[in-house]
Design a protein around this motif. Structure first.
Motif, PDB file in Angstrom:
ATOM      1  N   MET A   1      48.237  49.522  51.834  1.00  0.00           N
ATOM      2  CA  MET A   1      47.488  49.097  52.991  1.00  0.00           C
ATOM      3  C   MET A   1      46.987  47.674  52.762  1.00  0.00           C
ATOM      4  O   MET A   1      46.701  47.279  51.634  1.00  0.00           O
ATOM      5  N   LEU A   2      46.865  46.929  53.856  1.00  0.00           N
ATOM      6  CA  LEU A   2      46.334  45.568  53.824  1.00  0.00           C
ATOM      7  C   LEU A   2      45.102  45.488  54.715  1.00  0.00           C
ATOM      8  O   LEU A   2      45.070  46.066  55.803  1.00  0.00           O
ATOM      9  N   VAL A   3      44.100  44.758  54.247  1.00  0.00           N
ATOM     10  CA  VAL A   3      42.924  44.452  55.060  1.00  0.00           C
ATOM     11  C   VAL A   3      43.001  42.976  55.421  1.00  0.00           C
ATOM     12  O   VAL A   3      43.272  42.129  54.564  1.00  0.00           O
ATOM     13  N   VAL A   4      42.765  42.690  56.687  1.00  0.00           N
ATOM     14  CA  VAL A   4      42.812  41.309  57.186  1.00  0.00           C
ATOM     15  C   VAL A   4      41.443  40.991  57.783  1.00  0.00           C
ATOM     16  O   VAL A   4      40.891  41.795  58.536  1.00  0.00           O
ATOM     17  N   THR A   5      40.898  39.831  57.427  1.00  0.00           N
ATOM     18  CA  THR A   5      39.630  39.393  58.008  1.00  0.00           C
ATOM     19  C   THR A   5      39.757  37.958  58.502  1.00  0.00           C
ATOM     20  O   THR A   5      40.601  37.197  58.020  1.00  0.00           O
ATOM     21  N   GLY A   6      38.924  37.618  59.440  1.00  0.00           N
ATOM     22  CA  GLY A   6      38.879  36.252  59.946  1.00  0.00           C
ATOM     23  C   GLY A   6      37.597  36.039  60.725  1.00  0.00           C
ATOM     24  O   GLY A   6      36.936  37.001  61.142  1.00  0.00           O
TER      25      GLY A   6
ATOM     26  N   ASP B   1      51.235  48.190  56.139  1.00  0.00           N
ATOM     27  CA  ASP B   1      52.018  47.458  55.146  1.00  0.00           C
ATOM     28  C   ASP B   1      52.297  46.040  55.639  1.00  0.00           C
ATOM     29  O   ASP B   1      51.959  45.680  56.768  1.00  0.00           O
ATOM     30  N   ARG B   2      52.901  45.247  54.780  1.00  0.00           N
ATOM     31  CA  ARG B   2      53.173  43.836  55.100  1.00  0.00           C
ATOM     32  C   ARG B   2      54.153  43.694  56.257  1.00  0.00           C
ATOM     33  O   ARG B   2      54.026  42.779  57.074  1.00  0.00           O
TER      34      ARG B   2
ATOM     35  N   VAL C   1      44.153  37.950  53.846  1.00  0.00           N
ATOM     36  CA  VAL C   1      44.917  39.191  53.747  1.00  0.00           C
ATOM     37  C   VAL C   1      44.708  39.738  52.345  1.00  0.00           C
ATOM     38  O   VAL C   1      45.045  39.078  51.361  1.00  0.00           O
ATOM     39  N   LEU C   2      44.136  40.931  52.284  1.00  0.00           N
ATOM     40  CA  LEU C   2      43.778  41.533  51.006  1.00  0.00           C
ATOM     41  C   LEU C   2      44.520  42.858  50.821  1.00  0.00           C
ATOM     42  O   LEU C   2      44.384  43.759  51.647  1.00  0.00           O
ATOM     43  N   PRO C   3      45.301  42.986  49.747  1.00  0.00           N
ATOM     44  CA  PRO C   3      45.948  44.274  49.487  1.00  0.00           C
ATOM     45  C   PRO C   3      44.927  45.275  48.952  1.00  0.00           C
ATOM     46  O   PRO C   3      44.058  44.926  48.155  1.00  0.00           O
ATOM     47  N   ILE C   4      45.010  46.502  49.434  1.00  0.00           N
ATOM     48  CA  ILE C   4      44.095  47.559  49.008  1.00  0.00           C
ATOM     49  C   ILE C   4      44.913  48.624  48.278  1.00  0.00           C
ATOM     50  O   ILE C   4      45.893  49.126  48.814  1.00  0.00           O
ATOM     51  N   VAL C   5      44.493  48.933  47.081  1.00  0.00           N
ATOM     52  CA  VAL C   5      45.143  49.979  46.310  1.00  0.00           C
ATOM     53  C   VAL C   5      44.259  51.211  46.403  1.00  0.00           C
ATOM     54  O   VAL C   5      43.093  51.182  46.003  1.00  0.00           O
ATOM     55  N   GLU C   6      44.804  52.259  46.980  1.00  0.00           N
ATOM     56  CA  GLU C   6      44.050  53.496  47.119  1.00  0.00           C
ATOM     57  C   GLU C   6      44.392  54.406  45.955  1.00  0.00           C
ATOM     58  O   GLU C   6      45.545  54.618  45.620  1.00  0.00           O
ATOM     59  N   ARG C   7      43.368  54.929  45.323  1.00  0.00           N
ATOM     60  CA  ARG C   7      43.558  55.831  44.183  1.00  0.00           C
ATOM     61  C   ARG C   7      43.173  57.243  44.571  1.00  0.00           C
ATOM     62  O   ARG C   7      42.229  57.447  45.308  1.00  0.00           O
TER      63      ARG C   7
END
Length: 97
Positions: free
Chosen positions: A1-6, A58-59, A90-96
């Motif tokens: 998953m990706l988080v996008v902020t602006g 995803d990307r 754009v920040l990749p999020i690693v879910e555990r």
């Protein structure tokens, strides 16, 4: 998953138009494949500033979103209506588990 902020700050005379364009962009984006969340918020400390928060599966989904005509039109509106804006993060999020 990706988080996008602006973040984008309107001029006083353009805030209403920028807010309207942002809400239309958010509504369009939510209907796109791979969009998990898409929102816009007014900054409590600066009521002329809008903050965007998005989650994408995803990307590939995000790249498709950025390539859409609606995204290009929204970026044009930002250039016309904003006093300032930040680069999109754009920040990749690693879910555990």
């Amino acid at each position: 998953m990706l988080v996008v902020t602006g973040r984008v700050t309107a001029r006083p005379e353009t805030f209403a138009a920028l807010r309207e364009a942002a809400l239309a962009h958010v509504a369009r984006s939510r209907a796109e494949p791979g969009c998990l969340k898409h929102s816009v918020h007014v900054d409590c400390e600066d009521p002329l500033t809008l903050f965007f928060y998005e989650e994408w599966a995803d990307r590939a989904a995000l790249d498709t979103h950025f390539a859409r005509t609606g995204s290009h039109e929204f970026m044009t509106a930002i250039r016309e209506l904003a006093a300032t804006s930040t680069r999109v993060k754009v920040l990749p999020i690693v879910e555990r588990t």
